[in-house]
Design a protein around this motif. Structure first.
Motif, short mmCIF file in Angstrom:
data_model
loop_
_atom_site.label_atom_id
_atom_site.label_comp_id
_atom_site.label_asym_id
_atom_site.label_seq_id
_atom_site.Cartn_x
_atom_site.Cartn_y
_atom_site.Cartn_z
N ASP A 186 0.82 -1.21 0.00
CA ASP A 186 0.00 0.00 0.00
C ASP A 186 0.85 1.26 0.00
N ARG A 187 2.14 1.14 0.26
CA ARG A 187 3.04 2.28 0.16
C ARG A 187 3.40 2.58 -1.30
N ARG A 239 -10.76 -3.10 6.36
CA ARG A 239 -11.00 -1.81 7.01
C ARG A 239 -10.40 -1.79 8.42
N THR A 241 -7.81 -3.39 9.51
CA THR A 241 -6.35 -3.49 9.52
C THR A 241 -5.68 -2.47 8.61
N PRO A 243 -3.58 0.21 7.16
CA PRO A 243 -2.48 1.04 7.70
C PRO A 243 -2.70 2.51 7.40
N GLU A 244 -2.08 3.36 8.18
CA GLU A 244 -2.21 4.80 7.96
C GLU A 244 -1.61 5.21 6.63
N TRP A 245 -0.63 4.43 6.13
CA TRP A 245 0.02 4.82 4.87
C TRP A 245 -0.82 4.50 3.63
N THR A 246 -2.00 3.88 3.82
CA THR A 246 -2.85 3.55 2.67
C THR A 246 -3.63 4.76 2.17
N ALA A 247 -3.64 5.83 2.90
CA ALA A 247 -4.44 7.01 2.53
C ALA A 247 -4.13 7.44 1.10
N ASP A 254 -12.83 -0.68 0.05
CA ASP A 254 -11.96 -1.60 0.79
C ASP A 254 -11.78 -2.95 0.12
#
Length: 300
Positions: A186-187, A239, A241, A243-247, A254
């Protein structure tokens, strides 16, 4: 240090994959040999057909029986996964007996199509594209990427999924990463108009889009048996799990997992290898095809 743990190609679209130690980037950025062949309903133009199901491709979205076929390949040779022959096995049905047969390619492509059509109960054609193959995402034809930790995590959500290997067979990625956390991939995407440059060894991939999933991951890769409520549970756990970096504005729901990539023309012919180090080099501005905009080294 994040690295490539597995490289996989799927020489016959919607059939079994094959693990390779090295894989060349072919024309249009796809792994050479990946999805080179596909099955379509007889007479269908593959360039106009939809891959989303019911659009002419004989794939897992439209034809659960395709999971009953097992495939093994003879390949052109490293780093080219183009099949020179495929051995297909099919279970017995009311229409056809159980059988196994090897088809040299491309010479016996019509015979392969007839044999599969006998099993399915309707006529199909075998089509070929040596350039970019037949990926679901025709804009981002580069290797798809996911982490082994992600596969293990998702497998743990479902009692009917044995392990990370089975989940990998359901999701069908090209590149599996190791030595990184779950959802590391997701990064590798950003907002619309942006891509993430990822160095895999000496090759640069541009991460573009989180892959929208379909019905296929819910089905047993050998039998086609479907897990009831797969999508609902997947969405809920994803949803929980996330990560904050998925924004990202590309992550608009989802039921997305894995990353589609683009490979710039200057990297066509490069070779990826198991064990290659993987580093994230930053966000770049891209056009609608996902290709970095000339002169734009980094997104504003």
């Amino acid at each position: 240090m994040t690295r490539v743990a597995e490289l996989l190609a799927y020489p016959l679209k919607s059939c079994d994959g094959v693990a390779v130690d090295r894989a060349a980037i072919g024309p249009e950025g796809a792994l050479r040999g990946d999805r080179t062949y596909a099955l379509v309903e007889a007479g269908v133009d593959p360039e106009r057909a939809s891959v989303s199901g019911g659009g002419g491709y004989v794939n897992g979205k439209s034809e659960p029986a395709i999971h009953g076929l097992s495939a093994e390949y003879e390949l052109a040779g490293p780093p080219d996964a183009t099949p020179t022959a495929v051995t297909l096995s099919r279970p017995a049905t009311e229409r056809a007996p159980a059988d196994e047969r090897t088809f040299p390619l491309p010479d016996e492509g019509d015979a392969l199509a007839d044999w599969v059509g006998e099993y399915l109960g309707y006529a199909v054609d075998l089509v070929r594209d040596d350039a970019g193959g037949f990926p679901d995402d025709r804009a981002a034809r580069g290797p798809t990427v996911v982490s082994r930790a992600t596969l293990a995590t998702i497998a743990s959500w479902f009692e009917d999924v044995a392990d990370a290997t089975e989940m990998r067979r359901r999701l069908r990625p090209n590149v599996v990463l190791d030595d990184c956390p779950a959802f590391f991939e997701d990064r590798l995407f950003a907002d619309h108009g942006e891509g993430v440059r990822v160095a895999v060894g000496d090759t640069a991939l541009i991460g573009v889009n989180p892959c929208q999933r379909c019905v296929v991951p819910s089905r047993d890769p050998d039998t086609g048996a479907e897990i009831d409520g797969f999508r609902e549970r997947f969405v809920r756990k994803r949803r929980e799990t996330l990560p904050e970096w998925t924004a990202s504005d590309r992550f608009d729901h989802d039921f997305r997992l894995m990353v589609n990539t683009v490979v710039e023309e200057r990297s066509w012919g490069d070779v990826l290898a198991v064990g290659d180090e993987v580093t994230v080099d930053g966000v770049v501005t891209v056009d609608e095809s996902g290709t970095p905009v000339a002169g734009a080294d980094a997104a504003e």
